[in-house]
Design a protein around this motif. Structure first.
Motif, PDB file in Angstrom:
ATOM      1  N   ILE A   1       0.819  -1.215   0.000  1.00  0.00           N
ATOM      2  CA  ILE A   1       0.000   0.000   0.000  1.00  0.00           C
ATOM      3  C   ILE A   1       0.853   1.266   0.000  1.00  0.00           C
ATOM      4  N   GLY A   2       2.170   1.108   0.074  1.00  0.00           N
ATOM      5  CA  GLY A   2       3.076   2.256   0.029  1.00  0.00           C
ATOM      6  C   GLY A   2       2.924   3.074  -1.250  1.00  0.00           C
ATOM      7  N   ILE A   3       2.424   2.436  -2.313  1.00  0.00           N
ATOM      8  CA  ILE A   3       2.221   3.159  -3.571  1.00  0.00           C
ATOM      9  C   ILE A   3       1.232   4.309  -3.382  1.00  0.00           C
ATOM     10  N   LEU A   4       0.326   4.178  -2.423  1.00  0.00           N
ATOM     11  CA  LEU A   4      -0.634   5.257  -2.170  1.00  0.00           C
ATOM     12  C   LEU A   4       0.083   6.514  -1.694  1.00  0.00           C
ATOM     13  N   GLN A   5       1.081   6.350  -0.819  1.00  0.00           N
ATOM     14  CA  GLN A   5       1.864   7.495  -0.345  1.00  0.00           C
ATOM     15  C   GLN A   5       2.610   8.150  -1.504  1.00  0.00           C
ATOM     16  N   LYS A   6       3.108   7.347  -2.427  1.00  0.00           N
ATOM     17  CA  LYS A   6       3.820   7.904  -3.587  1.00  0.00           C
ATOM     18  C   LYS A   6       2.889   8.733  -4.461  1.00  0.00           C
ATOM     19  N   LEU A   7       1.588   8.458  -4.376  1.00  0.00           N
ATOM     20  CA  LEU A   7       0.583   9.228  -5.123  1.00  0.00           C
ATOM     21  C   LEU A   7       0.105  10.448  -4.335  1.00  0.00           C
TER      22      LEU A   7
END
Length: 179
Positions: free
Chosen positions: A29-35
């Motif tokens: 879910i770290g990809i959400l932070q990158k967004l």
């Protein structure tokens, strides 16, 4: 042109991409932070996780998101994902697109489902190929049925499990009257 976010009063609908969906499905879910989104323990919930394979299937049919796939529902103030919504693919031969939406339990009963549905319907009816929006909900899913009624959809059929709904594009209603 790739799909763009859809903005409503309180929400931003951000299109899923293959990369985002596959990464989330893998449990990252770290990809959400990158967004630029805030992480919460509530999303992705099991319903979203169960939907990811369908989203991937639809995205693999196109070279880039067209807008007729799925979106993350983001609360504008908190920038956290509170659900997912979208269409189940490109319009069919009759110009119909099927809509679906899911809001996390913690954010329900705040009008977000209707706001999402209105945002998606408004976007869809601006697309020249869309003559109607369809939806399905379980017979016992009263909140979803209320959202579809408030959206302006009409029940077209029921069976032992589902109610089927339809709403004509106002720009195309004359087409069906003249036939």
């Amino acid at each position: 042109m790739p799909a763009q976010p859809i903005h409503t009063n309180r929400l931003i609908l951000i299109p899923f991409t293959l990369k985002i969906t596959k990464t989330l499905m893998a449990g990252d879910i770290g990809i959400l932070q990158k967004l630029g989104l805030q992480l919460t323990p509530y999303w992705p919930d099991q319903e979203a996780i169960d939907t990811f394979p369908k989203i991937i299937h639809n995205l693999e049919k196109v070279t880039e998101p067209t807008g007729f796939e799925s979106y993350m529902v983001v609360h504008r103030n908190s920038m956290s994902v509170i659900g997912d919504a979208g269409f189940k693919g490109l319009p069919n031969d009759d110009g119909e697109v099927d809509i679906g939406y899911a809001i996390i339990t913690q954010a329900q009963k705040n009008g977000y489902g209707l706001e999402v549905a209105k945002g998606l319907a408004s976007w869809a009816f601006k697309q020249p190929s869309v003559k109607a929006i369809t939806a399905r909900c379980l017979l016992d899913n009263k909140p979803s049925a209320r959202v579809l009624e408030k959206l302006g959809m009409q029940q077209v059929s029921t069976d032992v499990e589902l109610i089927r709904w339809k709403m004509m594009n106002p720009a195309h209603e004359q087409d069906t009257i003249d036939c």
